[in-house]
Design a protein around this motif. Structure first.
Motif, mmCIF file in Angstrom:
data_model
loop_
_atom_site.group_PDB
_atom_site.id
_atom_site.type_symbol
_atom_site.label_atom_id
_atom_site.label_comp_id
_atom_site.label_asym_id
_atom_site.label_seq_id
_atom_site.Cartn_x
_atom_site.Cartn_y
_atom_site.Cartn_z
ATOM 1 N N TYR A 107 0.848 -1.207 0.000
ATOM 2 C CA TYR A 107 0.000 0.000 0.000
ATOM 3 C C TYR A 107 0.876 1.246 0.000
ATOM 4 O O TYR A 107 0.707 2.171 -0.813
ATOM 5 C CB TYR A 107 -0.909 -0.033 1.235
ATOM 6 C CG TYR A 107 -1.631 1.253 1.524
ATOM 7 C CD1 TYR A 107 -2.803 1.587 0.849
ATOM 8 C CD2 TYR A 107 -1.147 2.143 2.486
ATOM 9 C CE1 TYR A 107 -3.477 2.766 1.119
ATOM 10 C CE2 TYR A 107 -1.814 3.324 2.772
ATOM 11 C CZ TYR A 107 -2.975 3.628 2.083
ATOM 12 O OH TYR A 107 -3.631 4.801 2.355
ATOM 13 N N ARG B 243 1.849 4.010 -2.990
ATOM 14 C CA ARG B 243 1.575 5.443 -2.776
ATOM 15 C C ARG B 243 2.865 6.275 -2.764
ATOM 16 O O ARG B 243 2.864 7.423 -2.331
ATOM 17 C CB ARG B 243 0.815 5.629 -1.470
ATOM 18 C CG ARG B 243 -0.627 5.090 -1.573
ATOM 19 C CD ARG B 243 -1.446 5.496 -0.391
ATOM 20 N NE ARG B 243 -1.362 6.932 -0.144
ATOM 21 C CZ ARG B 243 -1.690 7.521 1.008
ATOM 22 N NH1 ARG B 243 -2.131 6.791 2.009
ATOM 23 N NH2 ARG B 243 -1.569 8.809 1.175
ATOM 24 N N ASP C 49 -7.815 -1.018 9.182
ATOM 25 C CA ASP C 49 -7.645 -0.876 7.737
ATOM 26 C C ASP C 49 -7.648 -2.243 7.077
ATOM 27 O O ASP C 49 -8.079 -2.391 5.937
ATOM 28 C CB ASP C 49 -6.330 -0.133 7.449
ATOM 29 C CG ASP C 49 -6.361 1.248 8.092
ATOM 30 O OD1 ASP C 49 -7.086 2.110 7.571
ATOM 31 O OD2 ASP C 49 -5.720 1.427 9.161
ATOM 32 N N LYS D 270 -10.177 -1.982 3.621
ATOM 33 C CA LYS D 270 -10.983 -0.786 3.342
ATOM 34 C C LYS D 270 -10.875 -0.451 1.852
ATOM 35 O O LYS D 270 -9.874 -0.772 1.206
ATOM 36 C CB LYS D 270 -10.444 0.401 4.156
ATOM 37 C CG LYS D 270 -10.883 0.398 5.604
ATOM 38 C CD LYS D 270 -10.442 1.701 6.261
ATOM 39 C CE LYS D 270 -11.037 1.832 7.642
ATOM 40 N NZ LYS D 270 -10.449 2.954 8.380
ATOM 41 N N GLN D 271 -11.855 0.265 1.356
ATOM 42 C CA GLN D 271 -11.842 0.675 -0.046
ATOM 43 C C GLN D 271 -10.578 1.480 -0.369
ATOM 44 O O GLN D 271 -9.963 1.311 -1.425
ATOM 45 C CB GLN D 271 -13.100 1.520 -0.338
ATOM 46 C CG GLN D 271 -13.280 1.918 -1.783
ATOM 47 C CD GLN D 271 -13.647 0.722 -2.664
ATOM 48 O OE1 GLN D 271 -14.440 -0.124 -2.264
ATOM 49 N NE2 GLN D 271 -13.051 0.655 -3.854
ATOM 50 N N SER D 272 -10.174 2.356 0.564
ATOM 51 C CA SER D 272 -9.003 3.215 0.300
ATOM 52 C C SER D 272 -7.732 2.373 0.147
ATOM 53 O O SER D 272 -6.818 2.744 -0.597
ATOM 54 C CB SER D 272 -8.827 4.225 1.437
ATOM 55 O OG SER D 272 -8.776 3.541 2.681
ATOM 56 N N VAL D 273 -7.674 1.242 0.830
ATOM 57 C CA VAL D 273 -6.509 0.355 0.687
ATOM 58 C C VAL D 273 -6.548 -0.272 -0.702
ATOM 59 O O VAL D 273 -5.570 -0.236 -1.466
ATOM 60 C CB VAL D 273 -6.526 -0.745 1.776
ATOM 61 C CG1 VAL D 273 -5.357 -1.716 1.576
ATOM 62 C CG2 VAL D 273 -6.486 -0.120 3.172
ATOM 63 N N TYR D 274 -7.703 -0.800 -1.032
ATOM 64 C CA TYR D 274 -7.884 -1.458 -2.332
ATOM 65 C C TYR D 274 -7.556 -0.492 -3.480
ATOM 66 O O TYR D 274 -6.874 -0.840 -4.442
ATOM 67 C CB TYR D 274 -9.322 -1.947 -2.410
ATOM 68 C CG TYR D 274 -9.762 -2.518 -3.724
ATOM 69 C CD1 TYR D 274 -9.478 -3.838 -4.059
ATOM 70 C CD2 TYR D 274 -10.483 -1.741 -4.633
ATOM 71 C CE1 TYR D 274 -9.896 -4.375 -5.263
ATOM 72 C CE2 TYR D 274 -10.902 -2.263 -5.840
ATOM 73 C CZ TYR D 274 -10.615 -3.580 -6.152
ATOM 74 O OH TYR D 274 -11.028 -4.094 -7.344
ATOM 75 N N ASP D 275 -8.021 0.735 -3.337
ATOM 76 C CA ASP D 275 -7.835 1.717 -4.418
ATOM 77 C C ASP D 275 -6.353 1.974 -4.709
ATOM 78 O O ASP D 275 -5.998 2.301 -5.843
ATOM 79 C CB ASP D 275 -8.526 3.043 -4.053
ATOM 80 C CG ASP D 275 -10.044 2.936 -4.161
ATOM 81 O OD1 ASP D 275 -10.531 1.943 -4.739
ATOM 82 O OD2 ASP D 275 -10.743 3.828 -3.623
ATOM 83 N N ALA D 276 -5.508 1.825 -3.695
ATOM 84 C CA ALA D 276 -4.073 2.077 -3.911
ATOM 85 C C ALA D 276 -3.438 1.004 -4.788
ATOM 86 O O ALA D 276 -2.284 1.143 -5.223
ATOM 87 C CB ALA D 276 -3.356 2.141 -2.565
#
Ligand code: PLP
Length: 463
Positions: free
Chosen positions: A130, A134, A276, A297-303
């Motif tokens: 992750y 980023r 998370d 979480k969605q934010s983890v997946y999105d990365a």
């Protein structure tokens, strides 16, 4: 023609058992389990034993549950296994939806694997990647709690650091910052101080190293393999807060605590937090088949999104990832939770169990009794006043558990801590059978210890 050999002979000749002193194992007659029914395991001779450890902390609704048996049989009539690498399958998709619907709010994606260790290993890799994805590749270190247990793969051993189990592998393990697990004996008056001290220690680590830290990992509310160590109220919430403030991820390992074990579907609910990444295993299939999951979480997946050539893909998978039979069993187990009052019953059963355990605290060889829902740890000590331990060569915990079999009870200790972690459907009467047998055997330690001298060769510990 050779006479047919017994299962115990075949076992001792060919099998190597997990977490087992093989020299002691092959010298004794093993108990061969041939069948099961409800909370009972049944041996080759038809003797029945209460499965007091839920077949290694995973059984939920008992054995041979008609609804789960039927779900597996139905799925078997379609396909036993098909891969999730490049293909989708109905049981995996349906279960993912169900898991997200019961998980702490904010978790959005399900990554399957097949054991608790793989669920945590995957979480560590996801956390490191992750930050890599980023543009922060230097954030690749972890904070774990001392004496935590996350499984036996290299990453899980690194973050877990259970010194009793993992000593030979220390040179293989990667660097982890260990924060002291809260020192708390369950005394309400001491809870706030114990919580504050543990959080202060973790805060100090994060202040110094957060720029290089990917994630903090904890077993929320209670640490299982550390001996059923219950955390003081506020600790889990405090760790969530620290992780957010220091911009590191929070991984919660609910392999042991998940699926009703503490009286809530997940222990994270107790203090209302969402990690998370959430690691699940053991009870996910009701204790039927090997399946695990790491929820993100969605934010983890999105990365992890982007064009293939950007290298953001999560390159991890196992042959049996999302096995359809296991997913069908897990969906049936979750349906049983939804259609019954099992969680409320666990809370009521746990309260009755607490009453039953109270008298054990007065026994001469009981140092402490800890409980969270239907997870119990009973420390056996040589001397209650000084809390001095037995000579480990006596293997007192193992000897007590061996003798419990005569009472029709199966328990397995962690050293000299007796662990009780039955199927969640166990009744108060069945628990009373276990606790009465335990009290009887713990009381016997007294007489025996007085007359027994432990020599080097007497390590089997049959006091
Ligand atoms: N995490 C926790 C908290 C556990 O208690 C365990 C097993 O006891 C694991 C991970 C490892 O699970 P498994 O034995 O399925 O690999």
């Amino acid at each position: 023609m050779q006479p047919p050999r017994s299962i115990s002979d075949l076992d001792r000749q060919y099998l190597w058992h997990p977490f087992t002193h093989q020299a002691l194992w092959t010298a004794a007659e093993p108990l061969v389990i041939a069948a099961a029914e409800g909370v009972y395991l049944i041996d080759e001779q038809g003797r029945r034993y209460i499965d007091g450890i839920a077949s290694m902390w995973c059984n939920v609704h008992g054995h041979r549950v008609p609804e789960i048996d039927a779900a597996i049989t139905r799925q078997l009539g379609r396909v036993a296994h098909t891969t999730l690498l490049g293909l989708a399958s109905e049981p995996a998709a349906l279960l993912a939806e169900k898991l997200i619907s019961v998980a702490p709010p904010g978790l959005a994606k399900v990554f399957y694997s097949d054991s608790g260790a793989t669920a945590t290993e995957i979480a560590f890799k996801m956390a490191a990647q992750y930050w890599h994805n980023r543009g922060r590749p230097e954030k690749c270190e972890f904070v774990g709690l001392t004496e935590a247990y996350h499984g036996d793969t290299v990453g899980a051993m690194s973050v877990g650091m259970t010194s009793a189990f993992h000593k030979p592998y220390m040179p293989l393990l990667f660097k982890v910052h260990y924060s002291p697990a809260p020192e708390w004996t369950g005394d309400d008056a001491a809870a706030a101080d114990a919580c504050a001290a543990a959080l202060r220690a973790m805060d100090a680590i994060l202040r110094a190293h957060a720029a290089r830290i990917a994630a903090v990992c904890i077993e929320p509310h209670v640490m299982g393999a550390a001996g059923i160590r219950v955390q003081p109220p506020g600790f889990v919430w405090g760790v969530r807060d620290l992780a957010t403030r220091h911009d590191v991820m929070l991984i919660c390992d609910e392999v042991a605590t998940g699926f009703g074990r503490t009286g809530r579907m997940f222990a994270c609910e107790i203090e209302g937090i969402t990690p998370d990444l959430l690691c699940l295993g053991k009870g996910i299939t009701g204790g039927y088949l090997p399946l695990a999951a790491t929820l993100a979480k969605q934010s983890v997946y999105d990365a992890f999104l982007g064009a293939p050539w950007e290298g953001k893909t999560f390159f991890h998978g196992h042959t049996y990832t999302g096995n359809p039979l296991a997913c069908a069993a897990a969906a049936a187990s979750l349906e049983l939770f939804a259609s019954s009052d099992l969680l409320a019953r666990v809370q009521a059963t746990a309260r009755s169990l607490a009453e039953m355990l109270r008298p054990l605290k007065g026994l001469a060889h009981v140092g402490d009794v800890r409980q969270a829902g239907l997870m119990v740890g009973i420390d056996l000590v040589a001397d209650r006043a000084s809390l001095s331990r037995f000579d480990p060569r006596l293997r007192v915990g193992a000897a007590v558990c061996d003798r419990l079999r005569r009472h029709g009870v199966i328990l397995r200790p962690l050293g000299d801590t007796i662990v009780l972690m039955p199927p969640l459907v166990i009744t108060v009467d069945q628990l009373a059978t276990i606790v009465n047998a335990l009290r009887h055997e713990i009381t016997l330690i007294d007489q025996a210890a007085a007359v027994r001298h432990v020599g080097d060769e007497q390590v089997a510990g049959d006091f």
